[in-house]
Design a protein around this motif. Structure first.
Motif, PDB file in Angstrom:
ATOM      1  N   GLU A   1       4.076   2.975   5.869  1.00  0.00           N
ATOM      2  CA  GLU A   1       5.207   3.847   6.204  1.00  0.00           C
ATOM      3  C   GLU A   1       6.347   2.961   6.686  1.00  0.00           C
ATOM      4  O   GLU A   1       6.201   2.250   7.670  1.00  0.00           O
ATOM      5  CB  GLU A   1       4.824   4.820   7.317  1.00  0.00           C
ATOM      6  CG  GLU A   1       3.673   5.736   6.976  1.00  0.00           C
ATOM      7  CD  GLU A   1       3.207   6.485   8.220  1.00  0.00           C
ATOM      8  OE1 GLU A   1       3.934   7.385   8.683  1.00  0.00           O
ATOM      9  OE2 GLU A   1       2.139   6.139   8.743  1.00  0.00           O
TER      10      GLU A   1
ATOM     11  N   SER B   1       0.815  -1.218   0.000  1.00  0.00           N
ATOM     12  CA  SER B   1       0.000   0.000   0.000  1.00  0.00           C
ATOM     13  C   SER B   1       0.846   1.264   0.000  1.00  0.00           C
ATOM     14  O   SER B   1       1.902   1.320   0.635  1.00  0.00           O
ATOM     15  CB  SER B   1      -0.898   0.008   1.245  1.00  0.00           C
ATOM     16  OG  SER B   1      -1.479   1.281   1.445  1.00  0.00           O
ATOM     17  N   ASP B   2       0.342   2.296  -0.688  1.00  0.00           N
ATOM     18  CA  ASP B   2       1.027   3.600  -0.663  1.00  0.00           C
ATOM     19  C   ASP B   2       1.006   4.192   0.745  1.00  0.00           C
ATOM     20  O   ASP B   2       1.792   5.082   1.049  1.00  0.00           O
ATOM     21  CB  ASP B   2       0.323   4.585  -1.608  1.00  0.00           C
ATOM     22  CG  ASP B   2       0.504   4.184  -3.057  1.00  0.00           C
ATOM     23  OD1 ASP B   2       1.449   3.417  -3.338  1.00  0.00           O
ATOM     24  OD2 ASP B   2      -0.300   4.625  -3.907  1.00  0.00           O
TER      25      ASP B   2
END
Ligand code: OOB
Length: 540
Positions: A372, A368-369
């Motif tokens: 993090e 996923s973008d």
């Protein structure tokens, strides 16, 4: 935190995502705010007669699967289980596994996803930590009698009162089926609460519970399905233990259900069995650990079955060596996808449009973008791309804490909520990761993570063992094998004696040493800790 959590209480000891992060994931459309069971029910409306799940004995259509899960859910309710109850699920790869899983989910109960190889030590610990009230197993399988385990469990953990057995239940209950009417009026679950519990590979002794929410786990499965380009035309073969995150939701069973595809279960991952299944069911996708991928690659030379339907061969759970990736890609027509994942959340995939070199050499990039990632040195400072460091991660499907494990959480999570993976990685300019090793002390034996100190503790219980250090040594088949180095008092036990001793203590079979080394003393560091790095060097 109270010692005993009430039945129906899913949130005591659960660390949820902070409100701003949750809002971000919801606003980005990643979290759907639906109960996880809807992943199946939604497709059943769209394609009731399409095949949903099969094993060697039977195939259920979507309509039949929903009906069976609904009846099972009602049965659980009628036997007295309540929404929010934790139930240990320990089934073989089978249609029964899927019915029990969705029966529990539909009734609002939270399954604890244990593997067939877990034994009483792990099961009792998980049951106690989860405050489980139920246990589901098969009667016996692979020469192991799970009813014996169930007996010991009910003695050790008397709160586990509801024990259901598939097959011959002996003194326990058969799996219940009830009137779906009993489900009416039940409140919908909170989509930010745990839907199910995965079990950690284990780094510090016994496994930890990983609560995955309705929102995060559906997202996990659905985005994985998208990356794998799954459609209703796909057939997925579950060859790894079905309760593991990889075959369950990466994309696995849940991802395949989310697009209306067909899932085939088998308990025997060997090519002579699986290649025939691939031909019979036109299997298009499968997930393997590297050791199995090696065996499958070799078998393409002699197995006669037509496996040309296979378009995606996912390999993960442990590092796939580049020569093995090359050989597998050659044998399976470029079907390899590397998968680097963890039950705690983060999943990395190589993609269909990645260069061959990326697919063969890296373990993929985050799904996923909104994942993090930080890669940090021993002092917690970020390292530049290309340098090695420990991988820290936070994101829309990565937990913020283990369930009911405050002490571990202080160590395993940063103050700002990053999970310390313990994996040593290097990031390429493209964002792909190469996994270079582990910071935590675990052994990855054929894709199963074994905590060295769990085995050590059990070894030290032997009257003749004074010191024990357990390390992984390179092994061509398993990736790593388990070597126990021991210092003894009196006559030294041999390997078969050690294994029998550990079996009697209820240690899982996959955690047993493959090799035993009796030593006069163990190497130690400057402060007197056992120096495993030196030990490994001495043993190889
Ligand atoms: C998967 O999940 P777990 O929770 O059993 O184990 C996670 C650990 C990782 O932290 C890493 O140490 C190791 O297993 N690992 C890999 C790897 N994939 C996992 N190490 C090197 N290369 C890889 N490709 O193992 C898991 C969960 C979902 C999908 C795939 C694997």
């Amino acid at each position: 935190m109270p010692d005993v959590i009430a039945t129906g209480d899913l949130t005591t000891g659960f660390t949820d995502q902070p409100i701003p992060a949750a809002a971000r994931y919801r606003d980005a459309g990643l979290w759907l705010d639906l109960p996880l069971w809807r992943v199946l029910w939604d497709q059943a409306d769209a394609r009731p007669d399409a095949p949903a799940i099969s094993d060697a004995d039977r195939t259920l259509s979507y309509r039949e699967f929903v009906a069976a899960a609904q009846a099972r859910a009602a049965g659980f309710v009628e036997t007295g289980l309540r929404a929010g109850d934790r139930v240990i699920l320990q089934n073989q790869n089978s249609v029964d596994f899927a019915i029990n899983l969705f029966g529990l989910l539909r009734a609002g109960m939270a399954p604890v996803m244990t593997l067939p190889a877990h034994r009483i030590n792990e099961i009792a610990h998980l049951a106690r930590t989860a405050g489980a009230v139920g246990y589901i197993c098969h009667d016996r399988s692979n020469d192991f009698d799970y009813r014996g385990l169930a007996r010991e469990l009910s003695e050790r953990e008397p709160t586990v009162k509801s024990i259901f057995v598939t097959g011959d239940p002996a003194e326990f209950s058969p799996l219940p089926d009830g009137d779906p009417g009993s489900l009416q009026g039940a409140p919908a679950p909170d989509p930010d609460a745990p839907a199910l519990f995965l079990v950690s590979g284990g780094t510090t002794g016994l496994p930890k519970l990983i609560a995955r929410t309705h929102n995060d786990y559906r997202f996990n499965a659905q985005l994985s399905a998208e990356i794998a380009a799954l459609t209703s035309a796909d057939t997925y073969l579950v060859a790894l233990p079905a309760a593991h995150n990889f075959p369950l939701a990466c994309p696995g069973l849940l991802g395949v259900l989310s697009v209306g595809g067909h899932t085939v279960f088998t308990g025997n991952p060997s090519p002579d069995n699986t290649f025939d299944l691939i031909e019979k069911h036109h299997v298009s996708v499968v997930a393997l650990v590297p050791a199995l991928a090696q065996v499958w690659t070799a078998a393409t030379e002699w197995e006669p079955a037509d496996i040309s339907s296979l378009r995606l061969l996912q390999v993960g759970g442990a590092k796939l060596a580049e020569p093995d990736a090359l050989a597998a890609n050659a044998a399976f027509g470029g079907a390899v996808q590397q998968v680097f994942g963890m039950a705690e959340g983060l999943i990395c995939y190589t993609r269909a449009d990645d260069d061959d070199a990326i697919v063969n050499r890296t373990q993929g990039r985050p799904m996923s973008d909104l994942d993090e990632l930080r890669i940090v040195d021993d002092n917690g400072a970020d390292v530049p791309d290309g340098s090695e460091g420990e991988l820290l991660v936070r994101g829309p499907y990565t937990i913020r804490g283990y369930y009911r494990a405050e002490e571990h959480n202080a160590r395993s999570f940063t103050d700002d909520g990053f999970y310390r993976s313990g994996d040593r990685v290097r990031r390429m300019p493209s964002g792909h990761l190469m996994v270079t090793g582990r910071i935590k002390d675990t052994i990855n034996r054929g894709g199963e993570n074994v905590a060295a100190d769990d085995v050590e503790e059990n070894l030290l219980a032997h009257p003749n063992i004074r010191q024990a250090a357990v390390v992984g040594l390179p092994d061509p088949g398993l990736g790593e094998k388990i070597c126990a180095a021991i210092v003894t008092d009196g006559p030294a036990p041999d390997l078969p004696a050690i294994r029998a001793f550990l079996s009697d203590r209820g240690l899982a079979t996959f955690k047993q040493p493959d090799q035993l080394q009796v030593v006069r003393s163990l190497p130690v560091t400057a402060v007197g800790k056992i120096d495993k790095r030196t030990l490994v060097a001495q043993l190889t």
